[in-house]
Structure formats: C-alpha cells, structure tokens
Design an enzyme around this catalytic site. Sequence first.
Site, PDB file in Angstrom:
ATOM      1  N   HIS A  71       3.849  -9.680  93.759  1.00 33.98           N
ATOM      2  CA  HIS A  71       2.427  -9.501  93.469  1.00 33.98           C
ATOM      3  C   HIS A  71       2.042 -10.311  92.242  1.00 33.98           C
ATOM      4  O   HIS A  71       2.740 -10.281  91.220  1.00 33.98           O
ATOM      5  CB  HIS A  71       2.128  -8.023  93.216  1.00 33.98           C
ATOM      6  CG  HIS A  71       0.735  -7.765  92.737  1.00 33.98           C
ATOM      7  ND1 HIS A  71       0.435  -7.338  91.459  1.00 33.98           N
ATOM      8  CD2 HIS A  71      -0.460  -7.890  93.371  1.00 33.98           C
ATOM      9  CE1 HIS A  71      -0.864  -7.202  91.328  1.00 33.98           C
ATOM     10  NE2 HIS A  71      -1.443  -7.531  92.467  1.00 33.98           N
ATOM     11  N   SER A  72       0.978 -11.088  92.340  1.00 36.72           N
ATOM     12  CA  SER A  72       0.387 -11.775  91.195  1.00 36.72           C
ATOM     13  C   SER A  72       1.418 -12.640  90.472  1.00 36.72           C
ATOM     14  O   SER A  72       1.993 -13.556  91.069  1.00 36.72           O
ATOM     15  CB  SER A  72      -0.240 -10.732  90.262  1.00 36.72           C
ATOM     16  OG  SER A  72      -1.074 -11.307  89.299  1.00 36.72           O
ATOM     17  N   MET A  73       1.716 -12.371  89.203  1.00 36.98           N
ATOM     18  CA  MET A  73       2.728 -13.119  88.469  1.00 36.98           C
ATOM     19  C   MET A  73       4.090 -13.085  89.152  1.00 36.98           C
ATOM     20  O   MET A  73       4.908 -14.003  89.009  1.00 36.98           O
ATOM     21  CB  MET A  73       2.822 -12.548  87.050  1.00 36.98           C
ATOM     22  CG  MET A  73       3.893 -13.145  86.141  1.00 36.98           C
ATOM     23  SD  MET A  73       5.502 -12.345  86.328  1.00 36.98           S
ATOM     24  CE  MET A  73       5.205 -10.736  85.625  1.00 36.98           C
ATOM     25  N   GLY A  74       4.350 -12.037  89.934  1.00 38.36           N
ATOM     26  CA  GLY A  74       5.627 -11.905  90.627  1.00 38.36           C
ATOM     27  C   GLY A  74       5.926 -13.027  91.596  1.00 38.36           C
ATOM     28  O   GLY A  74       7.077 -13.179  92.026  1.00 38.36           O
ATOM     29  N   HIS A 216      -7.407  -6.595  93.382  1.00 38.01           N
ATOM     30  CA  HIS A 216      -6.111  -7.172  93.027  1.00 38.01           C
ATOM     31  C   HIS A 216      -4.970  -6.176  93.238  1.00 38.01           C
ATOM     32  O   HIS A 216      -3.807  -6.572  93.125  1.00 38.01           O
ATOM     33  CB  HIS A 216      -6.164  -7.599  91.554  1.00 38.01           C
ATOM     34  CG  HIS A 216      -5.045  -8.483  91.111  1.00 38.01           C
ATOM     35  ND1 HIS A 216      -4.779  -9.716  91.681  1.00 38.01           N
ATOM     36  CD2 HIS A 216      -4.113  -8.323  90.121  1.00 38.01           C
ATOM     37  CE1 HIS A 216      -3.751 -10.273  91.077  1.00 38.01           C
ATOM     38  NE2 HIS A 216      -3.317  -9.447  90.139  1.00 38.01           N
TER      39      HIS A 216
END
Length: 235
Positions: A71-74, A216
């Site tokens: 997710h996102s930065m992941g 998000h």
Amino acid sequence: MARFLLVHGAAHGAWCWRDTIPALQALGHVARAIDLPGHGADTTPLGQVTLDRYADAVLDALDAPAVVVGHSMGGYPISVAAERAPDRIARLVYLCAYVPWSGLSLAEMRREAPTQPLVPAIRRNDDGVSMHFDPAMAPDLFYHDCTDASVAFALANLCDQPLAPMQTPAPLGNAYASVPRSYIVCEDDRAIPPALQHRMAADFAPEDRHSMNTSHSPFLSDPTALAALLNRIAG
C-alpha cells in the site's frame, strides 16, 4: 487458496490491515501483515531504517510464495524484494502504491503528481531522520470515507515515518520484471492523486489494472470489497 502478505504504507503498520485479513480468510485464503522496521511493534531505531531493511523484512516474512500487496509507500519495498527473490513472490499488487521508476526515489516520484496534497500535512521531526503527518489533517487525506471508529483507531496508531527509505531509488532489473503484477487505483484518493496512479499503472497489462471508488485506505473503508478484488486478482 492463496497466500497473501500485506505491507503497509508510510506512518502505518500491520494494524491497518485489521479488517482486511479476516475478509481474506473468509474467502479461504491465508493472510498476514507485517510491521516494517521502525513501524508498529518493530523497535528498530528510526535513524537505522533503510529501504534495504524494509525489503529484508518483506523477504523474511515469506516462507512460501505469496501474493504480496503493497500500500502506498509499500510499493517500494515490495519491488526491491521482488528484484532480490522473484521466486518467492507469486504476484505483486500495488494498492494505490508507488511503482518505482528508474532512478527516482519515492520522494521524487511524489513530485511527479499534478498536485501535492500531502505536502501541507508533512511535519519534519527534530531528530532530522523522520517525519509525521499532522493528525488534524490526516482524516481528510487518508480516511474521509471511513467510519468515525476506524478514523479514531487509525489516528491512535499512526507513527513517525523514517525519511531514508523515501529518499532512496529502487534498483530494479530483469528479476523484478519477471514477477506478475497488478495495480489497484483508488479513484477517490486524496493522498496520492489518481492521475499519478493511472500513470504508474499505464504499462501494466490491461487485465492487471483495477480500480476502487475509495479513499487512500480501502483496507478500512471497504475491506470486504478489497478482499473480493484481491481474491479475483489471485485467481
């Protein structure tokens, strides 16, 4: 049945998948989430956290090939993990996540977006190695379609975010390119503009591009629909 490894984004932890894990299990899958170094219950000093250590944590959690959801930065650590050990990853799934572009760090990729909604909420910490999101702004950025209880849960668990992993490009090559991958665009995302998400997903195969009409944080706002979509992707 599929195995899922769920990897959180910036300032989050394994806690954010609280509702998605049982939804995946109800569909017959095995699912677990991890805390990246310096997040959640992991006590790695923030000044020692790097993108390499993030990727190490992903690989350490894989005892069998799994669908790895970032997710996102992941999106950055799961990509580096795939470059190192493609045989341990059945598929990468980018959930409104950053897909590394050659030579660009996550911080540089964020600046590729047409707008910068996160910038006003970023607060640098006095330690010089981390930041946090303004808790007064976080609900509207990340959780605007979540219940009040879920927002309170998230705000109680948000943590400081090490800077170094977001300032490091991801070295990717043929090993990474050999791993199947999918993208889920969150069309009502107020943190990473959907326009940038569509750009990052543009070179994915058409059948590997998906969308949800959520914020998000679909893992909290609509975990049942997210699990159903991950089920279809894994199938």
